[in-house]
Design a protein around this motif. Structure first.
Motif, PDB file in Angstrom:
ATOM      1  N   ARG A  48       0.934  -1.277  -0.115  1.00  0.00           N
ATOM      2  CA  ARG A  48      -0.093   0.109  -0.019  1.00  0.00           C
ATOM      3  C   ARG A  48       0.814   1.271  -0.181  1.00  0.00           C
ATOM      4  O   ARG A  48       1.866   1.372   0.550  1.00  0.00           O
ATOM      5  CB  ARG A  48      -0.919  -0.032   1.181  1.00  0.00           C
ATOM      6  CG  ARG A  48      -1.584   1.349   1.744  1.00  0.00           C
ATOM      7  CD  ARG A  48      -2.753   1.665   0.871  1.00  0.00           C
ATOM      8  NE  ARG A  48      -3.965   1.002   0.981  1.00  0.00           N
ATOM      9  CZ  ARG A  48      -5.053   0.996   0.196  1.00  0.00           C
ATOM     10  NH1 ARG A  48      -4.819   1.155  -1.073  1.00  0.00           N
ATOM     11  NH2 ARG A  48      -6.109   0.295   0.611  1.00  0.00           N
TER      12      ARG A  48
ATOM     13  N   GLU B 166      -2.144  -3.762   7.187  1.00  0.00           N
ATOM     14  CA  GLU B 166      -1.345  -2.556   7.103  1.00  0.00           C
ATOM     15  C   GLU B 166      -1.191  -1.961   8.536  1.00  0.00           C
ATOM     16  O   GLU B 166      -2.005  -2.145   9.497  1.00  0.00           O
ATOM     17  CB  GLU B 166      -2.212  -1.426   6.282  1.00  0.00           C
ATOM     18  CG  GLU B 166      -2.430  -1.646   4.857  1.00  0.00           C
ATOM     19  CD  GLU B 166      -1.179  -1.938   4.120  1.00  0.00           C
ATOM     20  OE1 GLU B 166      -0.206  -0.961   4.469  1.00  0.00           O
ATOM     21  OE2 GLU B 166      -0.994  -2.578   3.220  1.00  0.00           O
TER      22      GLU B 166
ATOM     23  N   TYR C 205       0.016   1.200  10.775  1.00  0.00           N
ATOM     24  CA  TYR C 205       0.108   2.770  11.243  1.00  0.00           C
ATOM     25  C   TYR C 205       0.806   3.175  12.443  1.00  0.00           C
ATOM     26  O   TYR C 205       0.518   2.383  13.441  1.00  0.00           O
ATOM     27  CB  TYR C 205      -1.441   3.531  11.097  1.00  0.00           C
ATOM     28  CG  TYR C 205      -1.842   3.391   9.683  1.00  0.00           C
ATOM     29  CD1 TYR C 205      -1.816   4.433   8.669  1.00  0.00           C
ATOM     30  CD2 TYR C 205      -2.539   2.222   9.442  1.00  0.00           C
ATOM     31  CE1 TYR C 205      -2.536   4.091   7.567  1.00  0.00           C
ATOM     32  CE2 TYR C 205      -3.171   2.128   7.957  1.00  0.00           C
ATOM     33  CZ  TYR C 205      -3.315   3.088   7.246  1.00  0.00           C
ATOM     34  OH  TYR C 205      -3.714   3.178   5.919  1.00  0.00           O
TER      35      TYR C 205
ATOM     36  N   TYR D 261       0.961   8.220  10.550  1.00  0.00           N
ATOM     37  CA  TYR D 261       2.014   7.780   9.607  1.00  0.00           C
ATOM     38  C   TYR D 261       1.579   6.514   9.123  1.00  0.00           C
ATOM     39  O   TYR D 261       1.507   5.455   9.976  1.00  0.00           O
ATOM     40  CB  TYR D 261       3.390   7.838   9.909  1.00  0.00           C
ATOM     41  CG  TYR D 261       3.985   9.305  10.607  1.00  0.00           C
ATOM     42  CD1 TYR D 261       4.640  10.169   9.898  1.00  0.00           C
ATOM     43  CD2 TYR D 261       3.704   9.729  11.820  1.00  0.00           C
ATOM     44  CE1 TYR D 261       5.067  11.324  10.087  1.00  0.00           C
ATOM     45  CE2 TYR D 261       4.189  11.081  12.333  1.00  0.00           C
ATOM     46  CZ  TYR D 261       4.845  11.822  11.500  1.00  0.00           C
ATOM     47  OH  TYR D 261       5.120  12.824  11.974  1.00  0.00           O
ATOM     48  N   HIS D 262       1.798   6.184   7.987  1.00  0.00           N
ATOM     49  CA  HIS D 262       1.883   4.735   7.459  1.00  0.00           C
ATOM     50  C   HIS D 262       2.948   4.224   7.076  1.00  0.00           C
ATOM     51  O   HIS D 262       3.727   4.920   6.267  1.00  0.00           O
ATOM     52  CB  HIS D 262       0.821   4.948   6.189  1.00  0.00           C
ATOM     53  CG  HIS D 262       0.810   3.476   5.194  1.00  0.00           C
ATOM     54  ND1 HIS D 262       1.163   3.238   3.978  1.00  0.00           N
ATOM     55  CD2 HIS D 262       0.199   2.454   5.806  1.00  0.00           C
ATOM     56  CE1 HIS D 262       1.173   2.275   3.805  1.00  0.00           C
ATOM     57  NE2 HIS D 262       0.348   1.549   4.634  1.00  0.00           N
ATOM     58  N   TYR D 263       3.329   2.884   7.368  1.00  0.00           N
ATOM     59  CA  TYR D 263       4.405   2.314   7.057  1.00  0.00           C
ATOM     60  C   TYR D 263       4.614   1.595   6.038  1.00  0.00           C
ATOM     61  O   TYR D 263       3.721   0.858   5.721  1.00  0.00           O
ATOM     62  CB  TYR D 263       4.623   1.372   8.537  1.00  0.00           C
ATOM     63  CG  TYR D 263       6.032   0.364   8.324  1.00  0.00           C
ATOM     64  CD1 TYR D 263       7.379   1.036   7.891  1.00  0.00           C
ATOM     65  CD2 TYR D 263       6.176  -0.635   8.372  1.00  0.00           C
ATOM     66  CE1 TYR D 263       8.447   0.296   7.904  1.00  0.00           C
ATOM     67  CE2 TYR D 263       7.286  -1.594   7.938  1.00  0.00           C
ATOM     68  CZ  TYR D 263       8.318  -0.717   7.937  1.00  0.00           C
ATOM     69  OH  TYR D 263       9.537  -1.473   7.554  1.00  0.00           O
TER      70      TYR D 263
ATOM     71  N   ARG E  50       0.363  10.928   6.972  1.00  0.00           N
ATOM     72  CA  ARG E  50      -0.961  10.952   6.348  1.00  0.00           C
ATOM     73  C   ARG E  50      -1.971  12.206   7.196  1.00  0.00           C
ATOM     74  O   ARG E  50      -2.806  12.879   6.490  1.00  0.00           O
ATOM     75  CB  ARG E  50      -1.927   9.788   6.828  1.00  0.00           C
ATOM     76  CG  ARG E  50      -1.663   8.727   5.715  1.00  0.00           C
ATOM     77  CD  ARG E  50      -2.243   8.848   4.451  1.00  0.00           C
ATOM     78  NE  ARG E  50      -3.562   8.179   4.832  1.00  0.00           N
ATOM     79  CZ  ARG E  50      -4.683   9.036   4.401  1.00  0.00           C
ATOM     80  NH1 ARG E  50      -4.661   9.929   3.620  1.00  0.00           N
ATOM     81  NH2 ARG E  50      -5.880   8.421   4.398  1.00  0.00           N
TER      82      ARG E  50
ATOM     83  N   LEU F  64      -7.072   6.569  12.618  1.00  0.00           N
ATOM     84  CA  LEU F  64      -5.922   6.256  11.675  1.00  0.00           C
ATOM     85  C   LEU F  64      -6.212   6.901  10.188  1.00  0.00           C
ATOM     86  O   LEU F  64      -5.725   6.546   9.265  1.00  0.00           O
ATOM     87  CB  LEU F  64      -5.917   4.786  11.244  1.00  0.00           C
ATOM     88  CG  LEU F  64      -5.571   3.892  12.664  1.00  0.00           C
ATOM     89  CD1 LEU F  64      -5.418   2.694  12.336  1.00  0.00           C
ATOM     90  CD2 LEU F  64      -4.062   4.522  13.181  1.00  0.00           C
TER      91      LEU F  64
ATOM     92  N   GLU G 103      -9.591  -0.093   3.696  1.00  0.00           N
ATOM     93  CA  GLU G 103      -9.119  -0.609   4.903  1.00  0.00           C
ATOM     94  C   GLU G 103     -10.072  -0.588   6.010  1.00  0.00           C
ATOM     95  O   GLU G 103     -10.766   0.223   6.127  1.00  0.00           O
ATOM     96  CB  GLU G 103      -7.763  -0.053   5.134  1.00  0.00           C
ATOM     97  CG  GLU G 103      -6.604  -0.069   4.063  1.00  0.00           C
ATOM     98  CD  GLU G 103      -5.599   0.664   4.717  1.00  0.00           C
ATOM     99  OE1 GLU G 103      -5.219   0.794   5.982  1.00  0.00           O
ATOM    100  OE2 GLU G 103      -4.763   1.122   3.825  1.00  0.00           O
TER     101      GLU G 103
END
Length: 539
Positions: free
Chosen positions: A39, A115, A117, A131-133, A143, A215, A229
């Protein structure tokens, strides 16, 4: 029973594999449009993490006593290591022109619906934000930014699922596998945190709506409709430093109301040829509301040392799913067998330190080749009185003979059970060629009737146990593989179970792996130092 609970029981029955037919799935796989396993968001600032590949200072056996591991400072380097050892790449595999990534957290079909975060309110680490990893690039995508001045400094990890990634291959049964993978991921996070001297506190009181808002998963316009998601879990990372205050969900929600959000999710597939509306329906029926705070007081439990004790980070990175087993290998040593089973019992060590509920899942063992253990069918209860509760529901010809072991263990039936294990696990030889295989039997109908969302929780618990088995197999010098394909009611029939009071939710197998020498293994993150990164193949 609520309408939600009834619908969940119906979904579960509908998605069972039967000896005369499998649960509904795609008639063929659209390999040219397999969902991307990575992603990414367009329009986000990226935050580089220090180069991956660092090692933990502890060995695997040290994780048995996490209180003895010194707490590492909260730095971006250590946060990067936490994310890498939980969700990052462990290697690339290549066969001819095809290349695919393996990760530290296992996934059904290597499809990776989970996913991760990071939510930070500690200005000494990162600017306050969500933050998205991105595991492929080992970096963060920012984000959201918000004012966290009125919040205690803290670090949080949220987990979500992209059901489409699993449904592309597994159809209606995919919802189950996504929940398994959340359990795997939570356990992987717990092990990695413990290696840093930190602890994962699962904030299980949070509801899906709250997690989704924290999120940014509720921002429908930011996602392709069929690739949304769904929120699952939210955790606080306890680094041992004194906190300025307790976590408050309402305070976090209030702070995020004025947050500025960035980016939109890139499309994972060009088309969605098959649709599985039952997954959206069961998702709605299993939404988790806000619930009371629950925390467990766990007993200390002495584990025998593992037969192999490498650096914890090395063992985590070497975890693999075996594809084939040597059906004629030497028996698994008894000490390794007992160590593996003991590790499944809840105690004050990871990953149970990140779990908030009493054991609901117990173990049915198909023992093939274990030194000192007669081949046959066995039962390992994971809580007091579990054997007494399940015994009346089982076939009357089982002997329930107590085995002399460091824990409660019963022999139900002696004899060669290899063919039975293979047949029940969708005719897969990995269930019979191993040293032993097992089924995870959950107290089912009562949990679902009490709260429909517990359906997900039961699968999370199974995934948690699966991650233990994966790492313990590596520490025994063998290898494990999770098995999601099994004939549900045929398993129950062998045990004599007549209704949905007990249900088998996940299978697993452990033995000596047969390596496929045709496959080439490549370093996990060599592409970060090369001018051109390998194309992120699907799979």
């Amino acid at each position: 029973m609520s309408d939600d609970s009834g619908a969940v029981l119906d979904y579960h029955q509908r998605t069972k594999h039967q000896l005369n037919g499998y649960a509904k799935g795609p008639a063929s796989l659209d390999w040219d449009d397999q969902p991307s396993p990575f992603r990414r968001f367009d329009g986000c600032e990226t935050v580089a993490l220090p180069q991956p590949g660092a090692e933990l200072d502890c060995r695997y056996a040290d994780l048995d006593r996490p209180e003895t591991i010194p707490a590492q400072p909260l730095t971006l380097t250590n946060v990067g290591l936490l994310l890498e050892l939980s969700f990052g790449l462990s290697a690339w595999k290549q066969f001819g022109p095809d290349r695919w990534a393996l990760r530290c957290n296992p996934s059904s079909g290597n499809l990776h619906p989970t996913e991760a975060y990071l939510l930070c309110t500690d200005p000494g680490l990162l600017a306050a934000g969500v933050y998205h990893y991105v595991s492929h690039d080992h970096h963060l995508e920012r984000r959201c930014r918000f004012d966290a001045a009125d919040l205690p400094a803290g670090l949080y990890v949220g987990l979500s699922s992209i059901h489409w990634r699993e449904a592309w291959k597994y159809g209606e049964r995919a919802f189950r596998y996504c929940q398994h993978d959340i359990g795997h991921a939570l356990a992987a996070l717990s092990y990695a945190a413990a290696g840093l001297g930190w602890r994962v506190e699962l904030l299980s009181e949070a509801g899906d709506a709250e997690i989704g808002a924290w999120l940014g998963l509720d921002r429908a316009a930011d996602f392709v409709a069929d690739e949304r998601e769904t929120p699952d879990l939210f955790c606080r990372i306890d680094t041992g430093a004194s906190a300025e205050g307790e976590f408050s969900g309402p305070a976090l929600s209030q702070a995020l109301q004025s947050g500025e959000w960035f980016g939109s999710a890139k499309r994972l597939s060009g088309r969605h040829f098959y649709r599985w509306p039952i997954i959206d329906q069961v998702t709605e029926h299993t939404l988790k509301p806000l619930t009371p705070v629950e925390r467990l007081t766990l007993p200390a439990l002495e584990l025998a040392p593992p037969s192999r004790n490498p650096a914890a980070s090395r063992l985590i990175r070497q975890r693999r799913s075996a594809q084939h087993f040597n059906g004629k290998s030497a028996p698994l040593p008894l000490a390794d067998f007992y160590r593996i089973l003991t590790a499944l019992l809840a105690s004050a060590k990871p990953p149970f330190t990140a779990w908030n509920w009493p054991a609901q899942v117990h173990i049915v063992l198909f023992v093939h080749r274990v030194d000192g253990i007669e081949p046959g069918l066995y039962f390992l209860p994971r809580s007091a009185e579990a054997a007494d509760r399940i015994r009346p529901a089982c076939a009357t010809d089982y002997v329930w003979q107590r085995v002399e072991a460091p824990f409660e263990l019963y022999r139900l039936q002696a004899g060669n059970v290899r063919q039975a294990a293979k047949t029940l696990s969708c005719h897969q030889p990995i269930a019979s060629d191993s040293a032993f295989s097992l089924g995870m039997l959950a107290g089912f109908a009562d949990n679902v009737a009490a709260e429909a969302w517990r359906y997900r929780r039961l699968f999370w618990e199974c995934g948690l146990l699966g991650q233990i088995l994966y790492l313990e197999a590596e520490a025994a010098g063998v290898r494990g593989t999770g098995i999601g394909c099994f004939f549900d009611d045929a398993v129950h029939g062998v045990l004599g179970l007549q209704d949905q009071t007990w249900q088998s939710l996940y299978h697993f197998t452990i033995g000596e792996p047969l390596e496929d020498n045709r496959l080439q293994t490549l370093p996990a993150y060599a592409h970060l130092t090369q001018s051109a990164s390998p194309a992120p193949e699907n799979g």
